[in-house]
Write a protein that holds these residues in place. Sequence first.
Motif, PDB file in Angstrom:
ATOM      1  N   TYR A 132       0.845  -1.192   0.000  1.00  0.00           N
ATOM      2  CA  TYR A 132       0.000   0.000   0.000  1.00  0.00           C
ATOM      3  C   TYR A 132       0.882   1.244   0.000  1.00  0.00           C
ATOM      4  O   TYR A 132       2.031   1.198   0.417  1.00  0.00           O
ATOM      5  N   GLY A 133       0.317   2.363  -0.415  1.00  0.00           N
ATOM      6  CA  GLY A 133       1.074   3.593  -0.618  1.00  0.00           C
ATOM      7  C   GLY A 133       1.724   4.166   0.621  1.00  0.00           C
ATOM      8  O   GLY A 133       2.708   3.649   1.140  1.00  0.00           O
ATOM      9  N   ASP A 134       1.167   5.222   1.123  1.00  0.00           N
ATOM     10  CA  ASP A 134       1.787   5.935   2.240  1.00  0.00           C
ATOM     11  C   ASP A 134       1.377   5.338   3.591  1.00  0.00           C
ATOM     12  O   ASP A 134       0.622   4.373   3.662  1.00  0.00           O
ATOM     13  N   LEU A 135       1.896   5.952   4.638  1.00  0.00           N
ATOM     14  CA  LEU A 135       1.675   5.466   6.004  1.00  0.00           C
ATOM     15  C   LEU A 135       0.196   5.466   6.372  1.00  0.00           C
ATOM     16  O   LEU A 135      -0.294   4.533   7.016  1.00  0.00           O
ATOM     17  N   GLN A 136      -0.525   6.490   5.953  1.00  0.00           N
ATOM     18  CA  GLN A 136      -1.953   6.605   6.280  1.00  0.00           C
ATOM     19  C   GLN A 136      -2.758   5.469   5.633  1.00  0.00           C
ATOM     20  O   GLN A 136      -3.626   4.879   6.276  1.00  0.00           O
ATOM     21  N   GLN A 137      -2.460   5.161   4.379  1.00  0.00           N
ATOM     22  CA  GLN A 137      -3.170   4.076   3.694  1.00  0.00           C
ATOM     23  C   GLN A 137      -2.846   2.721   4.324  1.00  0.00           C
ATOM     24  O   GLN A 137      -3.726   1.873   4.474  1.00  0.00           O
ATOM     25  N   ARG A 138      -1.584   2.519   4.696  1.00  0.00           N
ATOM     26  CA  ARG A 138      -1.202   1.253   5.337  1.00  0.00           C
ATOM     27  C   ARG A 138      -1.899   1.100   6.689  1.00  0.00           C
ATOM     28  O   ARG A 138      -2.343   0.011   7.043  1.00  0.00           O
ATOM     29  N   THR A 139      -1.992   2.198   7.432  1.00  0.00           N
ATOM     30  CA  THR A 139      -2.654   2.141   8.739  1.00  0.00           C
ATOM     31  C   THR A 139      -4.135   1.810   8.576  1.00  0.00           C
ATOM     32  O   THR A 139      -4.683   0.979   9.310  1.00  0.00           O
ATOM     33  N   HIS A 140      -4.785   2.436   7.609  1.00  0.00           N
ATOM     34  CA  HIS A 140      -6.204   2.172   7.354  1.00  0.00           C
ATOM     35  C   HIS A 140      -6.406   0.728   6.893  1.00  0.00           C
ATOM     36  O   HIS A 140      -7.322   0.038   7.370  1.00  0.00           O
ATOM     37  N   ALA A 141      -5.560   0.256   5.976  1.00  0.00           N
ATOM     38  CA  ALA A 141      -5.675  -1.125   5.493  1.00  0.00           C
ATOM     39  C   ALA A 141      -5.396  -2.114   6.618  1.00  0.00           C
ATOM     40  O   ALA A 141      -6.040  -3.175   6.696  1.00  0.00           O
ATOM     41  N   GLY A 142      -4.450  -1.796   7.498  1.00  0.00           N
ATOM     42  CA  GLY A 142      -4.159  -2.672   8.636  1.00  0.00           C
ATOM     43  C   GLY A 142      -5.339  -2.796   9.583  1.00  0.00           C
ATOM     44  O   GLY A 142      -5.606  -3.875  10.109  1.00  0.00           O
ATOM     45  N   ALA A 143      -6.059  -1.694   9.792  1.00  0.00           N
ATOM     46  CA  ALA A 143      -7.246  -1.741  10.657  1.00  0.00           C
ATOM     47  C   ALA A 143      -8.339  -2.614  10.052  1.00  0.00           C
ATOM     48  O   ALA A 143      -8.981  -3.408  10.749  1.00  0.00           O
ATOM     49  N   ILE A 144      -8.536  -2.489   8.743  1.00  0.00           N
ATOM     50  CA  ILE A 144      -9.545  -3.318   8.066  1.00  0.00           C
ATOM     51  C   ILE A 144      -9.139  -4.790   8.096  1.00  0.00           C
ATOM     52  O   ILE A 144      -9.954  -5.671   8.364  1.00  0.00           O
ATOM     53  N   PHE A 145      -7.870  -5.045   7.854  1.00  0.00           N
ATOM     54  CA  PHE A 145      -7.343  -6.407   7.888  1.00  0.00           C
ATOM     55  C   PHE A 145      -7.537  -7.026   9.274  1.00  0.00           C
ATOM     56  O   PHE A 145      -7.953  -8.174   9.405  1.00  0.00           O
ATOM     57  N   THR A 146      -7.270  -6.252  10.302  1.00  0.00           N
ATOM     58  CA  THR A 146      -7.443  -6.719  11.673  1.00  0.00           C
ATOM     59  C   THR A 146      -8.908  -7.027  11.975  1.00  0.00           C
ATOM     60  O   THR A 146      -9.227  -8.026  12.626  1.00  0.00           O
ATOM     61  N   LEU A 147      -9.804  -6.182  11.501  1.00  0.00           N
ATOM     62  CA  LEU A 147     -11.231  -6.413  11.708  1.00  0.00           C
ATOM     63  C   LEU A 147     -11.684  -7.705  11.033  1.00  0.00           C
ATOM     64  O   LEU A 147     -12.421  -8.506  11.625  1.00  0.00           O
ATOM     65  N   ILE A 148     -11.228  -7.936   9.810  1.00  0.00           N
ATOM     66  CA  ILE A 148     -11.608  -9.156   9.090  1.00  0.00           C
ATOM     67  C   ILE A 148     -11.093 -10.393   9.817  1.00  0.00           C
ATOM     68  O   ILE A 148     -11.824 -11.382   9.992  1.00  0.00           O
ATOM     69  N   VAL A 149      -9.847 -10.350  10.266  1.00  0.00           N
ATOM     70  CA  VAL A 149      -9.278 -11.488  10.989  1.00  0.00           C
ATOM     71  C   VAL A 149     -10.044 -11.723  12.291  1.00  0.00           C
ATOM     72  O   VAL A 149     -10.333 -12.863  12.664  1.00  0.00           O
ATOM     73  N   GLY A 150     -10.410 -10.657  12.984  1.00  0.00           N
ATOM     74  CA  GLY A 150     -11.184 -10.790  14.216  1.00  0.00           C
ATOM     75  C   GLY A 150     -12.544 -11.423  13.979  1.00  0.00           C
ATOM     76  O   GLY A 150     -12.988 -12.265  14.770  1.00  0.00           O
ATOM     77  N   VAL A 151     -13.214 -11.046  12.900  1.00  0.00           N
ATOM     78  CA  VAL A 151     -14.512 -11.640  12.568  1.00  0.00           C
ATOM     79  C   VAL A 151     -14.361 -13.127  12.260  1.00  0.00           C
ATOM     80  O   VAL A 151     -15.143 -13.963  12.729  1.00  0.00           O
ATOM     81  N   VAL A 152     -13.328 -13.485  11.493  1.00  0.00           N
ATOM     82  CA  VAL A 152     -13.104 -14.893  11.156  1.00  0.00           C
ATOM     83  C   VAL A 152     -12.817 -15.713  12.409  1.00  0.00           C
ATOM     84  O   VAL A 152     -13.370 -16.799  12.605  1.00  0.00           O
ATOM     85  N   ILE A 153     -11.977 -15.195  13.301  1.00  0.00           N
ATOM     86  CA  ILE A 153     -11.652 -15.927  14.529  1.00  0.00           C
ATOM     87  C   ILE A 153     -12.876 -16.041  15.434  1.00  0.00           C
ATOM     88  O   ILE A 153     -13.106 -17.085  16.056  1.00  0.00           O
TER      89      ILE A 153
END
Length: 185
Positions: A132-153
């Motif tokens: 992902y591009g800059d720090l802000q985009q990576r942080t936002h994508a990381g939050a979404i990724f974490t939410l998806i993993v939490g839902v799956v678990i």
Amino acid sequence: VFPASMAKDLIVEEYFPLGEPEGPKARGASPSDRRTTWKERLCKILPILEWLPEYNWTEYGLKDISGGITLGCILVAQSLAHADLCKVDLIHGPYSCILPPILYSIFGTCIHSSIGTGGLISLLTGEQLVHYGDLQQRTHAGAIFTLIVGVVITLMGVFRLAFLVRFLSKPALSGFITASAILIM
């Protein structure tokens, strides 16, 4: 030839060395007697309702509070390092260590678990977020990724899918963990 009562005692002693099991299942009760009450079901979902009323505050309270403060100080530095491994904004490291221990104290059953960020997970997440591009985009994508993993678990927990871990071979897990430790160093 043993009398029937003596044979029963020998069988109970052999199969149940701590004594004969108790409860409705052991007595051969009907299925209607095996129903759990709503309090038992609630305590199974929220174990804190079972152990908190019996907690000895005078004996363990001060020790647990000082242990929690010590662990909190360690987690701040550790979570900053893991946020750096994850390639997100560093302030999100300590944020990720606030809610999980609180939730685990309510829903968890093991008193010896340490809940927090992990180096392996941070490294794997950082490898995916580097695209992902800059720090802000990576942080936002990381939050979404974490939410998806939490839902799956959470869904895996609801549907009792923990048995799937048995299908992962020990050599594969050992190699994966060892390689990740070398990468983190």
